[in-house]
Design a protein around this motif. Sequence first.
Motif, mmCIF file in Angstrom:
data_model
loop_
_atom_site.group_PDB
_atom_site.id
_atom_site.type_symbol
_atom_site.label_atom_id
_atom_site.label_comp_id
_atom_site.label_asym_id
_atom_site.label_seq_id
_atom_site.Cartn_x
_atom_site.Cartn_y
_atom_site.Cartn_z
ATOM 1 N N MET A 1 -49.363 45.959 -34.272
ATOM 2 C CA MET A 1 -48.163 45.671 -33.483
ATOM 3 C C MET A 1 -47.157 44.905 -34.329
ATOM 4 O O MET A 1 -47.454 43.828 -34.846
ATOM 5 C CB MET A 1 -48.514 44.868 -32.230
ATOM 6 N N ASP B 1 -43.244 43.065 -34.575
ATOM 7 C CA ASP B 1 -42.563 42.111 -33.706
ATOM 8 C C ASP B 1 -41.047 42.286 -33.843
ATOM 9 O O ASP B 1 -40.492 42.024 -34.920
ATOM 10 C CB ASP B 1 -42.973 40.689 -34.103
ATOM 11 N N VAL C 1 -43.182 49.723 -23.833
ATOM 12 C CA VAL C 1 -43.962 48.496 -23.655
ATOM 13 C C VAL C 1 -43.670 47.942 -22.267
ATOM 14 O O VAL C 1 -42.788 48.438 -21.560
ATOM 15 C CB VAL C 1 -43.631 47.459 -24.744
ATOM 16 N N CYS D 1 -41.142 39.364 -26.227
ATOM 17 C CA CYS D 1 -42.476 39.258 -26.824
ATOM 18 C C CYS D 1 -43.574 38.862 -25.836
ATOM 19 O O CYS D 1 -44.603 39.533 -25.740
ATOM 20 C CB CYS D 1 -42.449 38.238 -27.958
ATOM 21 N N SER E 1 -44.533 41.371 -22.943
ATOM 22 C CA SER E 1 -45.036 42.601 -23.530
ATOM 23 C C SER E 1 -46.453 42.431 -24.049
ATOM 24 O O SER E 1 -47.331 43.276 -23.810
ATOM 25 C CB SER E 1 -44.106 43.045 -24.671
ATOM 26 N N ARG E 2 -46.691 41.351 -24.755
ATOM 27 C CA ARG E 2 -48.022 41.122 -25.308
ATOM 28 C C ARG E 2 -49.041 40.788 -24.224
ATOM 29 O O ARG E 2 -50.212 41.187 -24.309
ATOM 30 C CB ARG E 2 -47.955 40.026 -26.371
ATOM 31 N N PHE F 1 -49.967 44.121 -22.690
ATOM 32 C CA PHE F 1 -50.829 44.906 -23.575
ATOM 33 C C PHE F 1 -52.244 44.358 -23.604
ATOM 34 O O PHE F 1 -53.213 45.097 -23.449
ATOM 35 C CB PHE F 1 -50.253 44.932 -24.995
ATOM 36 N N SER G 1 -51.696 41.850 -35.302
ATOM 37 C CA SER G 1 -50.509 41.406 -34.573
ATOM 38 C C SER G 1 -49.531 40.720 -35.526
ATOM 39 O O SER G 1 -49.405 39.496 -35.559
ATOM 40 C CB SER G 1 -50.949 40.449 -33.454
ATOM 41 N N SER H 1 -44.125 48.611 -31.782
ATOM 42 C CA SER H 1 -43.459 47.309 -31.747
ATOM 43 C C SER H 1 -43.684 46.691 -30.379
ATOM 44 O O SER H 1 -43.937 47.402 -29.396
ATOM 45 C CB SER H 1 -41.964 47.462 -32.014
ATOM 46 N N ASP H 2 -43.577 45.367 -30.298
ATOM 47 C CA ASP H 2 -43.812 44.707 -29.018
ATOM 48 C C ASP H 2 -42.611 44.806 -28.086
ATOM 49 O O ASP H 2 -42.735 44.560 -26.882
ATOM 50 C CB ASP H 2 -44.230 43.244 -29.213
ATOM 51 N N ASN H 3 -41.438 45.122 -28.605
ATOM 52 C CA ASN H 3 -40.232 45.345 -27.796
ATOM 53 C C ASN H 3 -39.164 45.876 -28.735
ATOM 54 O O ASN H 3 -39.412 46.070 -29.935
ATOM 55 C CB ASN H 3 -39.748 44.059 -27.101
ATOM 56 N N SER I 1 -47.743 51.013 -23.493
ATOM 57 C CA SER I 1 -48.724 50.227 -24.249
ATOM 58 C C SER I 1 -49.973 49.939 -23.428
ATOM 59 O O SER I 1 -51.043 49.692 -23.993
ATOM 60 C CB SER I 1 -48.096 48.906 -24.725
#
Length: 483
Positions: A28, A30, A65, A70, A73-74, A77, A222, A292-294, A342
């Motif tokens: 992933m 960032d 996502v 961040c 989103s994380r 996931f 990550s 990507s996370d966003n 995701s």
Amino acid sequence: MKTLIAFAIMLMGSAACAESRPNIIVIMADDLGYADVGFNGCSDIPTPNIDSLADDGARFSSGYVTGPMCGPSRAGFITGQIQSRFGWHGNPNQPLNPTHGLPTGIKTVAHWMQQQGYATGGVGKWHMGTTHDQHPNALGFDDWYGFLSGGRLYYPMDHPSYNGKYLRMKKPWGMRDMHHTMPIIHNQQPLQWEQYLTRELTDYGIGYIEENQGKPFFLFMSYNAPHEYLEAPEETIAKFPASEMTKIPGVKPQARSIYAAMVDEMDQGIGKLLETLDRLELSQNTVVWFLSDNGGMKRTSDNRPLRGAKWDSFEGGLRVPMVVRWPTKVKPGTVLDHPVTSLDIGATAIALAGGDLSKTQLDGADITDYMTGQTSDAPHDELFWRTDRKVGQKSGVLRVGDFKLIVQKNEVQLFNLKDDLSETTDLSKSQPERVQTMLRRWQELDQQSKPSYFESTQKGKNAYQYADYQWLKGTPHYRASEN
């Protein structure tokens, strides 16, 4: 004797089944822009190793996502759940605020992989809390190397480039500096490190693969690159002269140059991870995801042709570069156009590990058949988001087929993504019936959302500046408990 033979055959069959279960690696990035990889048209930042995953596997043209920033989103996931359903709204601001992280007792994808006998490892950025209950080791990860905050300086605080700034900071610390100065830890222990952080994380990821090659493993790589602060080795920045960077509205060439170097460092690291899989003869039985996370930041990234960027409910905030490689299973060069999320990565991983998704309460779908070409059916009839930027807001998105509804306060917007990927034409006035149908459905789904459990950050200027965690020892943020 026959019983012993049958038992031996059963054991051999079980062992063969265990050996056939694939390793899972999720890489992933960032704040990486949608168009900042070669397979999505980037021309000023070469990403040959990331592109190789798309060339050798499948690219999801509508990969999403669960949040345009961040933290949410994380959280979505790693838990495999739409994060608003357990009360996560907006971005956690204070890393040492005990409410700004995952709630106590929640299960993660790593938990479910552990239950299937997988070794579970994580490297890099966490951003989901710092209390004992929110630590990765308490949330399914056998091994964690990285930092628990939402960002990190790319060099140690005593690096000459900082001129001692972070060693003599005036108190209280600001939110950004708090996040970016948390220590690098291995499980519960702070560690010393010297090299550029992206390289450091890559080296540990390689070590983890080497140490766990004899059993199925789940590895969450990550990276915090290319998240600000903008920092990279001088020799890497020199590869990307500001005068040669793509002109992007709102992006300064010098910022783009450093950002390019950060992406390049990450791409090189991914290449080393893939080389490790080849060297250990693990590539054929390893599923590698990249996303990507966003969406990318407005001042660094290129999200075109998508509208918007990180923080936005437009496609530029939610749609990200997403690929999967699984040799012999996923046909090289495949392009998959149906929307996926995701959340599907965790659900698919657990299913491939032998888990029963009906017992997990995950919101994602097992998309194994879709990505391997066994079906062309869309994995989802609809996708729902809560996209609150701050606690107290109520905004979100619903996608049904080609249509996307954006809900913000008392306003709505409607777009047809098939005809208008850049979301330039609001159809809400011309299609009121569709708007009402989709709005009712969004409201119905939103009834499953819980109120935010994040406490207010306004508790005085020294609030949440210190904690007594052992892994904080040796940092400006450690203070022994008075109890």
